[in-house]
Scaffold this active site. Structure first.
Site, PDB file in Angstrom:
ATOM      1  N   GLU A  65      -6.820   6.902  -2.657  1.00 36.72           N
ATOM      2  CA  GLU A  65      -6.218   6.671  -1.346  1.00 36.72           C
ATOM      3  C   GLU A  65      -4.696   6.808  -1.383  1.00 36.72           C
ATOM      4  O   GLU A  65      -4.075   7.229  -0.399  1.00 36.72           O
ATOM      5  CB  GLU A  65      -6.610   5.296  -0.819  1.00 36.72           C
ATOM      6  CG  GLU A  65      -6.099   4.131  -1.651  1.00 36.72           C
ATOM      7  CD  GLU A  65      -6.607   2.783  -1.155  1.00 36.72           C
ATOM      8  OE1 GLU A  65      -7.266   2.744  -0.096  1.00 36.72           O
ATOM      9  OE2 GLU A  65      -6.348   1.767  -1.828  1.00 36.72           O
TER      10      GLU A  65
ATOM     11  N   HIS B 186     -19.822  -1.916   4.766  1.00 36.39           N
ATOM     12  CA  HIS B 186     -18.428  -2.206   4.446  1.00 36.39           C
ATOM     13  C   HIS B 186     -18.049  -3.573   4.993  1.00 36.39           C
ATOM     14  O   HIS B 186     -18.229  -3.845   6.178  1.00 36.39           O
ATOM     15  CB  HIS B 186     -17.498  -1.146   5.032  1.00 36.39           C
ATOM     16  CG  HIS B 186     -16.066  -1.359   4.663  1.00 36.39           C
ATOM     17  ND1 HIS B 186     -15.058  -1.469   5.585  1.00 36.39           N
ATOM     18  CD2 HIS B 186     -15.470  -1.510   3.449  1.00 36.39           C
ATOM     19  CE1 HIS B 186     -13.901  -1.662   4.979  1.00 36.39           C
ATOM     20  NE2 HIS B 186     -14.133  -1.691   3.677  1.00 36.39           N
TER      21      HIS B 186
END
Length: 711
Positions: free
Chosen positions: A505, A410
């Site tokens: 999300e 990430h």
């Protein structure tokens, strides 16, 4: 007599400058013409119905004579093309690329400049672009604005999000075009970085439905070295005007000949499913740049992510509010006790992935800098190689490899793009050395240098630079908060995912409308796959974080369906392992469903209401079906005529229970099995905010059919 001859010459010139082109199946007709004053224009019809009324073309230049008028036709050339190609990954194994092409070379006598407008007419729509040949009187030039028009035939029903230079993370509004202005203020909801530009500005892909039953999608393809296009609505005349994203000084693009614009695309049909099945945007992109693509693999993954999104855990290791790389001593800093990306916890995710056959584990929050990364306009936030003290890179590399699992890297840039480019080679080398072959990158917040926007030419070039550089290291890229896809995954197939829309999300930030996933395939997914992160089984966020009262606007059965309806070669099982362990019977579908396909068929579709897809897993004779609907619920009726004649299959049907409802009873689901053939039919209830998923496995052993009824 002389005046008569001049009049005849004038009409002859008009006839010469008016050109028509038909699609291979003769259903679409393009007309190019020069309007009064030498203004280039085009029009498009489908089965005799107006799709685009005569619309102007051209570009306005900064501090120079614009390329909008004063043209005459210098040359026209028509060609035909027909090929079939195979994507590295995709919704189908074979894609037919068939079109008729018209290339119009225009000359501007007052400047002695030339411009080529190239049209490609497919059976499913139109693509056109501007080409700027190498020439003496046009070298470097700055675009003030592109003046492409899309003049519509009426006040269409539209599925739109606000035009914005920095985000696409809005809920889609469904309204007539005439209502956009009145609904814009309410449509602009808060975001980490946002720059709306107009009370009638909207983004592409824009989905429309005319009152006479045409489905129309407007977007762009092959966005390279150019600013992302928005659309500004002239709501008095129902004309959509191109509106490019500016740079820090307000310029819309800087070009040098020879060069070209992206393709402007119009997909059209009288069947909604044709829009979803169209490959026009991919076909307008170049073939892959890579000779070897064997390292590019579709991925099904889990991740240390949802627990931070919900607030159960944190990305940051401490509660410090002032972190400086190379100065802050994290070996002596007090841990906050909620840091999720720690060695032991990540091993638990790796164990779960290995047990259930997942390819990889995404880990966010592993690297130093998360304490004060957001909203500070820090240029040097992360270096992408320095882990927190509780994250053992070498040990996790060893442990994951021993289990046959990859870890997904990430890289959150926090919008500090120059900093990311400075560290990119070092970061990618670090990935290779530690066994990572895929990265999720993020661009949350305002872009640095200040004044640049997420979707202008400078940033468009950055995103592609990062993808091409990653390919040098054999790394796949999943970019979040980047510019919306325009089919570049054909040319750069290591671009295996994007966010570029309101993903799952947001269900932890207040929720998305129940019709959200019945619209996204018609809008955002037209340009390429989305890392939507489905698979949420615990719909009450408070189960993880008592202070968060949000809930996921879906039934559990629909979460399964999204693996089929929301196409991506990169699919996440986004919920927590401990939750999946409570629902292993439903989790089986996530384990079984493919992420790469030989064939895909739309069985039912209406934007904003419902979508039902059937997809055939690559290299098998197994099919997977997913259906999603809006807040009203419905009864879905499908047949299985896509199956091979004479063969029997076992269908496992994961559906909403009779009393299921996305608000009041989201976890009510049933699972049943039946035998199906190509003559079978199914009538299936979809609860409000619900849906269903079906795995259809070829029965190679008669014992698999024992005791099952045939549909």
């Amino acid at each position: 007599m002389r005046s008569v001859l001049l009049l005849i010459c004038f009409f002859l010139c008009q006839l010469i400058s008016a050109q028509q082109l038909q699609s291979p199946d003769k259903q679409l007709t393009l007309t190019f013409s020069l309007q009064d004053g030498g203004v280039p224009a085009y029009a498009l019809t489908y089965k005799g119905k107006d799709v685009i009324r005569p619309s102007k073309l051209g570009l306005e230049l900064k501090s120079d004579t614009s390329l909008t008028k004063g043209f005459r036709v210098q040359d026209t050339k028509t060609t035909s093309f027909d090929e079939t190609w195979q994507p590295v990954w995709g919704e189908v194994r074979n894609i037919r690329n068939q079109y008729n092409e018209l290339a119009v070379t225009l000359e501007q006598p007052s400047t002695q400049r030339s411009l080529v407008i190239r049209f490609r007419l497919f059976n499913d729509g139109l693509g056109f672009r501007y080409e700027f040949p190498l020439q003496k009187n046009l070298g470097h030039f700055v675009i003030k604005e592109e003046r492409t028009q899309f003049a519509l035939s009426g006040d269409h029903k539209a599925f739109w999000i606000p035009g914005d230079y920095d985000t696409q993370e809005y809920s889609t509004v469904t309204s007539n075009l005439s209502e956009v202005r009145g609904k814009m203020k309410a449509a602009i909801t808060p975001n980490a970085s946002q720059t709306p530009f107009s009370p009638t500005g909207v983004q592409t892909p824009l989905m429309l439905k005319s009152k006479d039953g045409l489905y129309i999608n407007i977007h762009e393809a092959a966005l390279v070295d150019y600013s992302c296009m928005h659309l500004e609505l002239d709501d008095k005349n129902m004309i959509l005007n191109s509106f490019l994203t500016p740079d820090a000084v307000g310029d819309k693009g800087t070009l040098q000949t020879p060069s070209k614009s992206p393709w402007r695309t119009i997909i059209v049909s009288d069947r909604a499913g044709d829009i979803l099945e169209s490959k026009l945007v991919l076909n307008l992109n170049e073939p892959t740049k890579y000779k070897n693509t064997s390292w590019i693999k579709p991925i099904k993954y889990i991740g240390v992510w949802w627990e931070m999104i919900t607030g159960k855990s944190t990305w940051s290791y401490t509660d410090l509010d002032n972190v400086k790389l190379g100065i802050t001593d994290f070996t002596h800093a007090k841990p906050n006790g909620k840091h999720a990306a720690n060695t032991q916890h990540v091993k638990e995710y790796i164990d779960f992935a290995a047990k259930h056959g997942f390819d990889a584990v995404l880990v966010e929050g592993w690297n130093v800098g998360w304490e004060d990364w957001f909203g500070k306009h820090k240029d040097y936030v992360f270096d992408f190689v320095t882990p927190y003290p509780d994250f053992d890179v070498k040990e996790l590399h060893r442990y994951a490899a021993s289990k046959g699992v990859k870890i997904i890297m990430h890289h959150e840039t926090s919008g500090a793009v120059r900093n990311y480019e400075r560290h990119l080679d070092t970061a990618y080398k670090f990935m290779v050395e530690n066994g990572y072959n895929a990265v999720k990158s993020g661009y949350v917040g305002d872009i640095l240098p200040r004044g640049e926007y997420h979707y202008n030419q400078w940033m468009v070039n950055h995103y592609l630079y990062a993808i091409a550089k990653a390919a040098e290291y054999g790394i796949m890229v999943n970019a979040h908060e980047a510019v919306r896809p325009t089919g570049l995954s054909r040319t750069y197939p290591n671009l295996i995912g994007n966010e570029a829309a309101r993903g799952t999300e947001y269900e932890a930030f207040g929720g998305s409308n129940p019709d959200h996933t019945t619209i996204l395939p018609f809008t955002r997914l037209i340009g390429g796959p989305m890392d939507y992160t489905p698979g949420i089984f615990e719909t009450k966020v408070s189960a993880y974080n008592p202070s968060n009262t949000s809930f996921v606007h879906t039934t559990l059965a629909r979460q399964l369906a999204l693996y089929v309806t929301m196409y991506s070669p990169l699919q996440m099982a986004a919920d927590l392992p401990e939750t999946y362990n409570k629902y292993l019977d439903a989790f089986q579908f996530i384990k079984d469903v493919a992420v790469d396909w030989d064939d895909s068929k739309v069985l039912e579709a209406e934007p904003g209401d419902y979508i039902t897809f059937a997809r055939k897993a690559k290299g098998t004779n197994n099919w997977f079906i997913g259906s999603t609907c809006d807040e009203n619920g419905r009864t879905s009726t499908i047949n299985f005529n896509f199956l091979d004649p004479g063969k029997k299959y076992v269908a496992t049907i994961y559906s909403d229970a009779k009393n299921a409802h996305y608000e009041t009873n989201p976890k009510a689901y049933t699972i049943r099995k039946a035998v199906v053939t190509n003559k079978s039919k199914l009538s299936q209830l979809c609860a409000p905010g619900g849906g269903y998923a079906i795995s259809v496995m070829e029965a190679t052993d008669a014992t698999a059919l024992k005791g099952l009824k045939t549909l």
